[in-house]
Motif scaffolding. Structure first.
Motif, short mmCIF file in Angstrom:
data_model
loop_
_atom_site.label_atom_id
_atom_site.label_comp_id
_atom_site.label_asym_id
_atom_site.label_seq_id
_atom_site.Cartn_x
_atom_site.Cartn_y
_atom_site.Cartn_z
N ALA A 1 29.59 35.53 42.59
CA ALA A 1 30.55 36.27 41.37
C ALA A 1 31.18 37.28 42.84
CB ALA A 1 29.70 36.54 40.90
N PRO A 2 31.97 36.54 42.79
CA PRO A 2 33.17 38.06 42.81
C PRO A 2 33.05 39.34 43.32
CG PRO A 2 34.75 36.91 41.00
CD PRO A 2 33.67 36.17 41.63
N ARG A 3 32.24 39.76 41.85
CA ARG A 3 31.09 41.19 41.39
C ARG A 3 30.71 41.04 41.05
NH1 ARG A 3 32.12 42.23 36.57
NH2 ARG A 3 34.12 41.54 35.16
N ARG A 4 29.50 42.47 41.30
CA ARG A 4 28.44 42.10 40.56
C ARG A 4 28.66 42.14 38.81
NH1 ARG A 4 24.67 45.70 37.64
NH2 ARG A 4 22.87 45.32 39.76
N GLU A 5 28.41 41.22 37.99
CA GLU A 5 28.17 41.50 37.12
C GLU A 5 26.96 42.03 36.12
OE1 GLU A 5 30.60 36.50 36.69
OE2 GLU A 5 28.30 36.53 37.12
N THR A 6 26.10 41.45 36.50
CA THR A 6 24.47 42.41 35.78
C THR A 6 23.20 41.84 37.16
OG1 THR A 6 23.19 42.25 33.93
CG2 THR A 6 24.04 40.44 35.63
N GLY A 7 22.43 42.92 36.88
CA GLY A 7 21.45 42.68 37.23
C GLY A 7 20.91 41.45 37.00
N VAL A 8 19.64 40.80 37.97
CA VAL A 8 18.66 39.53 38.11
C VAL A 8 17.61 40.48 38.23
CG1 VAL A 8 18.42 37.39 37.83
CG2 VAL A 8 20.63 37.89 37.39
N ARG A 9 16.70 40.44 37.30
CA ARG A 9 15.11 41.52 38.08
C ARG A 9 14.96 40.33 39.74
NH1 ARG A 9 9.99 43.51 34.38
NH2 ARG A 9 9.16 44.47 36.59
N LEU A 10 14.51 39.25 39.03
CA LEU A 10 13.51 37.95 39.57
C LEU A 10 14.36 37.67 41.27
CD1 LEU A 10 11.26 36.17 40.34
CD2 LEU A 10 12.88 34.43 39.19
N PHE A 11 15.83 38.15 41.24
CA PHE A 11 16.89 37.50 42.27
C PHE A 11 16.69 38.71 43.05
CE2 PHE A 11 19.11 34.32 39.74
CZ PHE A 11 18.25 33.12 39.64
N GLU A 12 16.41 39.81 42.40
CA GLU A 12 17.41 41.29 43.38
C GLU A 12 15.84 41.61 43.66
OE1 GLU A 12 20.43 43.95 41.05
OE2 GLU A 12 18.16 43.21 40.02
N GLU A 13 14.93 41.42 43.23
CA GLU A 13 13.07 41.21 43.64
C GLU A 13 12.80 40.24 44.67
OE1 GLU A 13 10.10 42.62 41.07
OE2 GLU A 13 10.92 44.31 40.28
N LEU A 14 13.46 39.25 44.60
CA LEU A 14 12.86 38.28 46.49
C LEU A 14 14.30 38.62 46.94
CD1 LEU A 14 12.31 35.16 44.20
CD2 LEU A 14 10.96 36.08 44.94
N SER A 15 15.14 39.19 46.75
CA SER A 15 15.97 40.40 47.95
C SER A 15 15.60 41.05 48.96
CB SER A 15 17.93 39.80 47.67
OG SER A 15 17.55 38.43 46.90
#
Length: 388
Positions: free
Chosen positions: A243-257
């Motif tokens: 996405a061109p801007r942060r639309e929301t947080g996604v916990r699983l994706f953030e934690e794996l990153s």
């Protein structure tokens, strides 16, 4: 010994929905049938005292209390108000969260006043678009619950109540389109999303996955191993990450990153951080994470309760100690995997194969595929920054 910082209280053992994938009512552990409907104030007071003692013993200045069920808001506004007042009396600062299906927010408006008064963050379970949600999350009458849930989420997201809104929890369904699911959730402007893999084991595999043998080696990125949940999550990740801007947080994706970049995750679903969550059932029994209910009858049990035992007794229990050993606590297949520090073996309950939990997650191939994909996207992003 690792101190508990998260206390999940099962304040009501029944529910006003009949979801077909529910690990509490459809799982192998049926202990809810033998328990009272709600956590009485005497049990709450005893639990609060145990939290106070544990915090003092371990020098904790803040703890998290998660209200759960069943459907926790079935306790009603007056009981909830008293319950939260008892828990707020402990010496450490308490951060309150409730996970709900949202329906009671419409039926008993006084609940919102109580939640505001005690500054309780509210997470709502919503499985994406109407048809996908209603396929599984139904009222006892058999009718779908999406319309009422969506109304509750809109109420929670309104200017008056927005400060309470913690986010949405969605169970992954292979029959739904991942991008459409993400975008349907995004319409409610949630501050955060949780994408939850259906609770499953090697004995009871996830929906859409046939029974198969437990692997004796890591998948190693092999495309020959089916990974339908991994592919679903990759499609959702690419939509979120691209996405061109942060639309929301996604916990699983953030934690794996974060884990891929050398950080530390706060979730028990991934990473090797010691478990610091403990469950207190409606009758005061001290248990492990209730996701274990999918494994076998009695799987979350410890034989401890708040009447006779403190939380330090629970922290010393072999069941909790087994989940606080990091890499040494994984089975041989996981211990030999280069992604072990990121995957962490997956959620503990998902490793069950009939002879214990010393196996890879039933989602091993899915996690392998997803982690390698995220790593590739992160590398490409860093390389792009360096070139610019």
């Amino acid at each position: 010994m690792v101190a508990f910082r998260q206390f999940l209280l099962k304040i009501h053992s029944r529910c006003n929905l009949a979801c077909d994938y529910c690990y509490v009512y459809q799982g192998a552990d049926q202990s809810w049938r033998r328990r009272p409907r709600r956590m009485e104030l005497a049990t709450v007071r005893r639990t609060a005292r145990r939290i106070d003692e544990h915090a003092a013993e371990h020098g904790l200045d803040e703890v998290s209390v998660v209200l759960h069920g069943g459907e926790p808001l079935l306790v009603g506004a007056p009981h909830l108000d008293e319950l939260l007042g008892e828990l707020a009396s402990v010496r450490p600062r308490v951060r309150f969260t409730v996970q709900t299906n949202g329906l009671r927010l419409l039926e008993e408006p006084g609940l919102l006043d109580v939640l505001h008064r005690h500054r309780v963050s509210v997470g709502v379970s919503l499985d994406g678009a109407r048809a996908d949600h209603d396929r599984h999350r139904r009222l006892p009458s058999g009718a779908g619950s999406w319309a009422r849930t969506a109304e509750a989420v809109r109420l929670l997201g309104s200017d008056r109540h927005r400060e309470l809104f913690a986010g949405l929890l969605c169970v992954v369904d292979l029959d739904s389109d991942p991008v459409a699911t993400y975008e349907a959730l995004l319409e409610f402007a949630p501050p955060r999303l949780d994408l939850l893999l259906p609770h499953a084991t090697w004995r009871e595999p996830p929906p859409g996955v046939p029974p198969r043998a437990v692997p004796d080696e890591p998948p190693g990125g092999s495309r020959a191993v089916p990974a339908p949940y991994g592919e679903w999550l990759i499609a959702a990740f690419d939509r979120w990450y691209g996405a061109p801007r942060r639309e929301t947080g996604v916990r699983l994706f953030e934690e794996l990153s974060v884990l891929l970049l050398g950080g530390r995750a706060a979730s028990e679903a991934v990473g090797l951080a010691p478990v610091d969550l403990v469950v207190v059932e409606v009758d005061g029994a001290i248990e492990q994470a209730d996701s274990l209910k999918v494994a076998y009858d009695g799987a979350p049990g410890t034989g401890l309760d708040v009447w006779r035992h403190g939380f330090t007794d629970a922290a010393a229990h072999p069941a909790f100690r087994a989940r606080q050993r990091g890499l040494a606590g994984l089975g041989p297949v996981c211990a030999g995997c280069p992604l072990a520090g990121v995957c962490g073996g997956g959620l503990y309950a998902h490793r069950y194969a009939g002879d214990g939990f010393g196996h890879p997650s039933v989602y091993c191939a899915d996690l392998d595929r997803l982690i390698r994909h995220i790593a590739g996207r992160l590398r490409a992003g860093v390389a792009g920054l360096v070139r610019s």
